[in-house]
Design a protein around this motif. Structure first.
Motif, short mmCIF file in Angstrom:
data_model
loop_
_atom_site.label_atom_id
_atom_site.label_comp_id
_atom_site.label_asym_id
_atom_site.label_seq_id
_atom_site.Cartn_x
_atom_site.Cartn_y
_atom_site.Cartn_z
N LYS A 113 0.83 -1.21 0.00
CA LYS A 113 0.00 0.00 0.00
C LYS A 113 0.86 1.26 0.00
O LYS A 113 0.58 2.22 -0.71
CB LYS A 113 -0.93 0.00 1.21
N LYS A 114 1.93 1.24 0.80
CA LYS A 114 2.81 2.42 0.87
C LYS A 114 3.57 2.59 -0.46
O LYS A 114 3.76 3.73 -0.92
CB LYS A 114 3.80 2.26 2.02
N VAL A 115 3.99 1.48 -1.05
CA VAL A 115 4.69 1.56 -2.33
C VAL A 115 3.76 2.11 -3.40
O VAL A 115 4.15 2.97 -4.20
CB VAL A 115 5.23 0.17 -2.74
N GLU A 116 2.52 1.63 -3.44
CA GLU A 116 1.56 2.11 -4.44
C GLU A 116 1.27 3.60 -4.25
O GLU A 116 1.12 4.34 -5.22
CB GLU A 116 0.26 1.31 -4.37
N GLN A 117 1.22 4.04 -2.98
CA GLN A 117 1.00 5.47 -2.73
C GLN A 117 2.17 6.30 -3.23
O GLN A 117 1.99 7.37 -3.83
CB GLN A 117 0.81 5.71 -1.22
N LEU A 118 3.41 5.79 -3.00
CA LEU A 118 4.61 6.45 -3.54
C LEU A 118 4.52 6.57 -5.05
O LEU A 118 4.78 7.64 -5.62
CB LEU A 118 5.85 5.64 -3.15
N VAL A 119 4.12 5.49 -5.70
CA VAL A 119 4.04 5.47 -7.16
C VAL A 119 2.99 6.47 -7.64
O VAL A 119 3.24 7.26 -8.56
CB VAL A 119 3.72 4.05 -7.66
N GLN A 120 1.81 6.44 -7.04
CA GLN A 120 0.74 7.34 -7.47
C GLN A 120 1.12 8.80 -7.25
O GLN A 120 0.80 9.67 -8.07
CB GLN A 120 -0.57 7.01 -6.74
N ASP A 121 1.81 9.09 -6.14
CA ASP A 121 2.25 10.46 -5.88
C ASP A 121 3.20 10.93 -6.98
O ASP A 121 3.12 12.08 -7.44
CB ASP A 121 2.96 10.54 -4.52
N ASN A 122 4.11 10.05 -7.41
CA ASN A 122 5.06 10.42 -8.45
C ASN A 122 4.40 10.53 -9.81
O ASN A 122 4.73 11.43 -10.60
CB ASN A 122 6.20 9.40 -8.50
N VAL A 123 3.47 9.64 -10.12
CA VAL A 123 2.75 9.71 -11.39
C VAL A 123 2.02 11.05 -11.49
O VAL A 123 2.02 11.71 -12.54
CB VAL A 123 1.76 8.53 -11.53
N GLN A 124 1.42 11.47 -10.38
CA GLN A 124 0.68 12.75 -10.37
C GLN A 124 1.64 13.93 -10.42
O GLN A 124 1.44 14.87 -11.21
CB GLN A 124 -0.19 12.82 -9.13
N LYS A 125 2.70 13.90 -9.60
CA LYS A 125 3.63 15.02 -9.53
C LYS A 125 4.36 15.22 -10.85
O LYS A 125 4.58 16.35 -11.30
CB LYS A 125 4.64 14.77 -8.41
N MET A 126 4.75 14.12 -11.51
CA MET A 126 5.52 14.19 -12.75
C MET A 126 4.62 14.24 -13.98
O MET A 126 5.13 14.34 -15.10
CB MET A 126 6.45 12.96 -12.87
N ASN A 127 3.31 14.13 -13.78
CA ASN A 127 2.38 14.11 -14.91
C ASN A 127 2.77 13.00 -15.90
O ASN A 127 2.85 13.22 -17.11
CB ASN A 127 2.34 15.46 -15.62
N ILE A 128 3.00 11.80 -15.36
CA ILE A 128 3.38 10.65 -16.18
C ILE A 128 2.14 10.07 -16.85
O ILE A 128 1.17 9.71 -16.18
CB ILE A 128 4.07 9.57 -15.32
N LYS A 129 2.16 10.01 -18.17
CA LYS A 129 1.02 9.49 -18.92
C LYS A 129 1.19 7.99 -19.10
O LYS A 129 2.02 7.53 -19.89
CB LYS A 129 0.93 10.20 -20.28
N THR A 130 0.40 7.23 -18.36
CA THR A 130 0.46 5.77 -18.42
C THR A 130 -0.92 5.20 -18.15
O THR A 130 -1.66 5.76 -17.32
CB THR A 130 1.47 5.21 -17.38
N PRO A 131 -1.32 4.13 -18.86
CA PRO A 131 -2.63 3.53 -18.62
C PRO A 131 -2.82 3.13 -17.16
O PRO A 131 -3.90 3.30 -16.60
CB PRO A 131 -2.64 2.31 -19.54
N SER A 132 -1.76 2.58 -16.53
CA SER A 132 -1.81 2.23 -15.12
C SER A 132 -0.40 2.07 -14.60
O SER A 132 0.57 2.02 -15.37
CB SER A 132 -2.59 0.93 -14.90
N SER A 133 -0.26 1.96 -13.28
CA SER A 133 1.07 1.78 -12.69
C SER A 133 1.63 0.40 -12.99
O SER A 133 2.82 0.16 -12.81
CB SER A 133 1.00 2.00 -11.18
N LYS A 134 0.77 -0.51 -13.45
CA LYS A 134 1.22 -1.88 -13.78
C LYS A 134 1.69 -2.01 -15.22
O LYS A 134 2.18 -3.06 -15.62
CB LYS A 134 0.08 -2.87 -13.52
N THR A 135 1.55 -0.97 -16.01
CA THR A 135 1.97 -1.00 -17.42
C THR A 135 3.48 -1.17 -17.51
O THR A 135 4.23 -0.52 -16.78
CB THR A 135 1.54 0.29 -18.13
#
Length: 503
Positions: free
Chosen positions: A377-399
């Motif tokens: 859960k903490k790792v996924e939150q880290l990932v989502q925070d970075n995806v949002q902060k960096m404006n990373i365009k990806t279908p999902s974090s599992k891509t």
């Protein structure tokens, strides 16, 4: 006969979670260079992979000389006269230049009258003739693994030319070439045009596009925007069509205020006598220090030495007055230093792993329960925070990260290092191979980090990038620091003056 050697129309291609191509068209004239442009993720490489038979189109049609054709795989494409030089090179390092060029189509002869074997003499003779034709002075029997990246790229171009193609696709062909090698490539392109070969040229370098192209097709978000004659276009018009908006400022306004000296390098000297020598510099809190120089100036080698990738025989590194002892990258990471490498594909991303894995890989030890169990859960939150902060365009974090555009891959790598909250961030060619829109996003991230007080060292071969982003510029030549230029006073002329001070 059709006026076009190859036409693509109504091309559609989807991947899980994303429609990569939507009703795209392309028409190639014989003996012309056709530039294919668009931001990273616009679908350029996907369209070319459909043409070359790597991907199967979901819909659409390909015509050659006005007649419908079906291209089943790359070998079929080669037989039909279509060759491609990929952006990500995949040579066989342990084999020779000749073996790489004729891979899969070796000239054969019969031994003992009936046993088919490779005719090595003919292969190397043909390779020598081919290299002479494309003005390359390689030994046909040299191992490809002994060549530089730019030389490997030249071999790939020779391989494509050897197929006697009618259509040649060049995907970012100059991303790893020196100025002289670029000129050599342009001479080859001129020769191929004279032989009536149609060339698809994918590049983000506007000066190249306007110099060598006859036609320009622009794509955006997987869709066809339009085709123009190159002589009708300006750089501003191309950018406007690529990004769908005016881009008045190529660089963000900077509001960082460099403070006290926090990082210092003294008399740093490589164990290799032909590399960096007696390098000293200081870095302030919240400062962007640009590092400029020509190819061979040893900028990357210096930063890899500081980061513990390369050995040095003397020199000291200090952070806030305390000497650091860095013998390997882990030592640097543990002491708050991060390094984004210039070779995104080779030493940056882990292509078969997901976006989440690539972001979290360097900081998983911070998210362990009981010292051995990863807290998902903490790792996924880290990932989502970075995806949002960096404006990373990806279908999902599992891509898988390899399916993202170059600009988004680069943002994932920046996010990986920021997860460790480093104090000093070394960025080696942070915008190489990404489009103007993605570049601006990377520049904004860099500017924001400096504003937050991060100290940044940025190596760049683009003079305008150094001038537009740096508070100070350190210039190197032949392994030595030849001068420093204040960002406000930097010009291409005074940077080049230092960059050519051979001693």
């Amino acid at each position: 006969m059709s006026e076009y050697v190859l036409e693509m129309s109504g091309v559609c291609k989807s991947f899980p979670g994303v429609k990569a191509l939507d009703q795209v068209q392309l028409k190639l004239r014989p003996g012309k260079v056709h530039a294919l442009m668009g931001e990273n993720g616009a679908g350029k490489s996907t369209l070319m992979k459909c043409m070359f038979g790597i991907y199967k189109m979901d819909a659409g049609q390909i015509l050659m000389d006005g007649k419908p054709v079906t291209i089943t795989d790359p070998m079929d494409a080669l037989k039909k006269g279509i060759a491609m030089v990929h952006q990500e090179l995949q040579p066989i390092p342990a084999r020779t230049v000749g073996e790489n060029i004729f891979l899969g189509r070796y000239p054969m002869k019969k031994a003992l009258g009936f046993i088919p074997v490779i005719d090595h003499k003919k292969m190397y003779d043909d390779t020598a003739e081919l290299l002479k034709r494309v003005r390359m002075s390689f030994d046909p029997k040299q191992k490809v693994g002994e060549l530089s990246v730019s030389q490997m790229q030249s071999v790939e171009i020779a391989k494509a030319v050897s197929a006697n193609c009618r259509v040649l696709i060049l995907d970012e062909p100059t991303s790893s070439l020196t100025a002289n090698e670029v000129e050599a490539l342009f001479r080859i392109i001129g020769d191929l045009k004279a032989e009536n070969v149609a060339i698809v040229y994918i590049s983000h370098k506007m000066d190249e596009i306007l110099r060598i192209s006859d036609d320009v097709t622009i794509m955006r978000d997987g869709r066809y925007i339009g085709t123009w004659e190159a002589k009708e276009l300006t750089t501003d018009q191309i950018i406007r069509q690529m990004v769908g908006r005016e881009l008045t400022n190529l660089y963000p306004s900077k509001s960082n205020k460099p403070g006290e000296i926090v990082f210092e390098v003294k008399d740093f000297t490589s164990i290799n006598p032909r590399s960096f020598r007696d390098v000293s510099f200081q870095l302030r809190k919240g400062e962007i220090l640009g590092v400029g120089g020509l190819v061979g100036a040893q900028r990357t080698e210096l930063m890899e030495g500081i980061f513990g990738i390369r050995s040095h025989i003397k020199g000291q590194v200090f952070y806030k007055g305390k000497e650091l002892h860095i013998n390997r990258p882990k030592d640097a990471i543990d002491q708050g230093i991060a390094m984004l490498t210039e070779d995104r594909r080779g030493s940056g991303i882990m292509g078969v792993l997901s976006v989440a894995d690539n972001i979290s890989i360097s900081s998983l030890n911070k998210y362990l329960d009981y010292g051995c169990f990863i807290n998902g859960k903490k790792v996924e939150q880290l990932v989502q925070d970075n995806v949002q902060k960096m404006n990373i365009k990806t279908p999902s974090s599992k891509t898988q990260i390899k399916s993202l555009s170059g600009g988004n891959q680069q943002k994932v790598l920046v996010g990986r290092w920021l997860a460790n909250n480093p104090d000093v961030l070394i960025l080696d060619e942070p915008t190489r191979g990404i489009d103007v829109g993605a570049k601006y996003e990377i520049y904004c991230i860099i500017a924001d980090l400096a504003k937050e007080g991060k100290s940044i060292i940025m190596i760049s071969s683009e003079m305008s990038e150094l001038i537009g982003m740096s508070d100070r510029i350190m210039v190197m030549c032949n392994g030595r620091v030849t001068g420093f230029v204040d960002g406000q006073e930097a010009t291409q002329e005074n940077i080049m003056a230092y960059a050519t001070q051979f001693n």
